[in-house]
Design a protein around this motif. Structure first.
Motif, mmCIF file in Angstrom:
data_model
loop_
_atom_site.group_PDB
_atom_site.id
_atom_site.type_symbol
_atom_site.label_atom_id
_atom_site.label_comp_id
_atom_site.label_asym_id
_atom_site.label_seq_id
_atom_site.Cartn_x
_atom_site.Cartn_y
_atom_site.Cartn_z
ATOM 1 N N THR A 25 0.853 -1.182 0.000
ATOM 2 C CA THR A 25 0.000 0.000 0.000
ATOM 3 C C THR A 25 0.890 1.234 0.000
ATOM 4 O O THR A 25 2.038 1.162 0.458
ATOM 5 C CB THR A 25 -0.930 -0.006 1.241
ATOM 6 N N PRO A 26 0.438 2.353 -0.542
ATOM 7 C CA PRO A 26 1.276 3.559 -0.552
ATOM 8 C C PRO A 26 1.724 3.939 0.855
ATOM 9 O O PRO A 26 1.001 3.748 1.839
ATOM 10 C CB PRO A 26 0.345 4.614 -1.151
ATOM 11 N N GLU A 78 0.249 1.760 -5.951
ATOM 12 C CA GLU A 78 -1.167 2.133 -5.957
ATOM 13 C C GLU A 78 -2.015 1.048 -6.624
ATOM 14 O O GLU A 78 -3.092 0.684 -6.144
ATOM 15 C CB GLU A 78 -1.368 3.475 -6.663
ATOM 16 N N ALA A 107 -2.133 -1.996 -4.376
ATOM 17 C CA ALA A 107 -2.988 -1.743 -3.213
ATOM 18 C C ALA A 107 -4.466 -1.913 -3.558
ATOM 19 O O ALA A 107 -5.251 -2.447 -2.752
ATOM 20 C CB ALA A 107 -2.736 -0.342 -2.667
ATOM 21 N N ALA A 108 -4.860 -1.477 -4.749
ATOM 22 C CA ALA A 108 -6.265 -1.603 -5.156
ATOM 23 C C ALA A 108 -6.675 -3.071 -5.220
ATOM 24 O O ALA A 108 -7.775 -3.446 -4.787
ATOM 25 C CB ALA A 108 -6.474 -0.924 -6.503
#
Length: 360
Positions: free
Chosen positions: A180-181, A260, A263-264
């Motif tokens: 995740t960022p 990103e 993470a999605a």
């Protein structure tokens, strides 16, 4: 060849693209006539791989120039010792947030080096939650604050991190780095064993503020961050194969939308499993409190030991690997790191729903 549904906690699944790329160059890397494992770590061919891995990691995580990236050995477990040896001054105390077994082990090892103590803990609940940020009180004599960002055994994860600290913030991110960022500037040191999200076992990544790297002749040479920083992590022979595979994993992340994009997908995977648990009317029960749930390790129990054994046996027969929970929690654990495909998670969710429906 059919791939297993691999939910192992670590060493964990690797992206198929990475494995295929490594296979293609296995006997003849970069037209050298040798495998990457046979190259001298002083050769240009290997140094290019080494430096590219650093550049990719720096780019993907937006690591500022005042941080150093180190590739070390010994796993996160060696960092439990190496960190206090380098940062814990004689008149200071290393403070630790106890959120699981690995945090306990980090504190135990630090206590062998100097003075170390817990400043907050969720042990009384068998680590079902992450302490609230306002509960974390860092005394004036602190050398640093250490956290474990994701707790693989208990399935908990920090959702936000302490800010405005007057001391360095240290994070063991072995099981959720690159998922995740992340604002690297929030941290002074991040360390992570590679075998969850970064690559295979054998290499440990340390991201450390350069100002914390000091030459100390009293330290054993190999346990000094300065030794490795001043030699581009090439003071001795590094784990060249592991670093090569790390570089391929980083390329794969870049190809899939960067952190990103990853993470999605991770959010979808976690939500898929937690939905099954939450909608099961108590047939499945999550170990972690909802506001502390991990997106990397989904831990849950069933109503009885008998049902749990039947679930795990049927899951194994259906090709699901690594679902046994740790003995500290019991039940089941699905580790859904970056390389675990969404389709595999959806297959597990469908299996869980069918098992509940058909169990008598």
């Amino acid at each position: 060849m059919k791939r297993a549904y691999n939910f192992n906690a670590g060493p964990a699944a690797l992206p198929e693209w990475v494995l295929q790329e490594a296979k293609n160059s296995w006997m003849n890397f970069n037209d050298t006539g040798m495998s990457i494992m046979e190259l001298s770590h002083r050769s240009k061919d290997y140094e290019d791989v080494h430096n590219e891995a650093k550049e990719l990691l720096s780019s993907l995580l937006s690591i500022p120039e005042d941080y150093e990236i180190l590739f070390l050995q010994g796993g996160a477990s060696l960092q439990f010792t190496m960190l206090p040896m380098n940062l814990l001054e004689a008149d200071k105390v290393g403070y630790y947030t106890l959120t699981g077994v690995w945090a306990e082990k980090a504190l135990k090892e630090a206590s062998k080096v100097g003075e170390a103590a817990a400043c907050t803990s969720s042990k009384e609940s068998n680590y079902t939650y992450i302490p609230a940020l306002e509960e974390i009180n860092v005394p004036d004599n602190a050398a640093y604050l250490h956290i474990t960002s994701n707790n693989t055994i208990f399935g908990t994860q920090w959702q936000s991190f302490p800010t405005d600290l007057k001391v360095p913030l240290i994070a063991d991110m072995s099981s959720d780095i690159l998922s995740t960022p992340l604002d690297i500037k929030q941290f002074d040191v991040i360390y992570a064993g590679a075998q969850k999200n970064l690559g295979p076992s054998g290499v440990t990544v340390v991201i450390i503020k350069k100002e914390l790297i000091k030459k100390d002749s009293s330290l054993p040479t190999m346990l000094s961050y300065e030794t490795h920083a001043s030699n581009n992590s090439l003071f001795n022979t590094p784990p060249t194969l592991a670093i090569y595979l790390l570089s391929l994993v980083l390329k794969w992340v870049k190809q899939n939308g960067g952190v990103e994009g990853i993470a999605a997908i991770n959010n979808k995977k976690a939500q898929t499993l937690y939905n099954v648990i939450d909608e099961s009317n108590g047939f499945y029960k999550g170990h972690a409190e909802k506001n502390s749930r991990s997106k990397m390790n989904v831990t849950f129990t069933l109503q009885t030991e008998e049902i749990t054994k039947e679930f795990l046996q049927q899951a194994k027969e259906a090709g699901f690997i690594g679902l046994n929970g740790h003995r500290s929690v019991g039940g089941c654990r699905a580790s859904i790191y970056n390389a675990v495909p969404l389709e595999h998670v959806q297959a597990l969710a469908a299996f869980m729903e069918n098992f509940q429906k058909n169990y008598k």
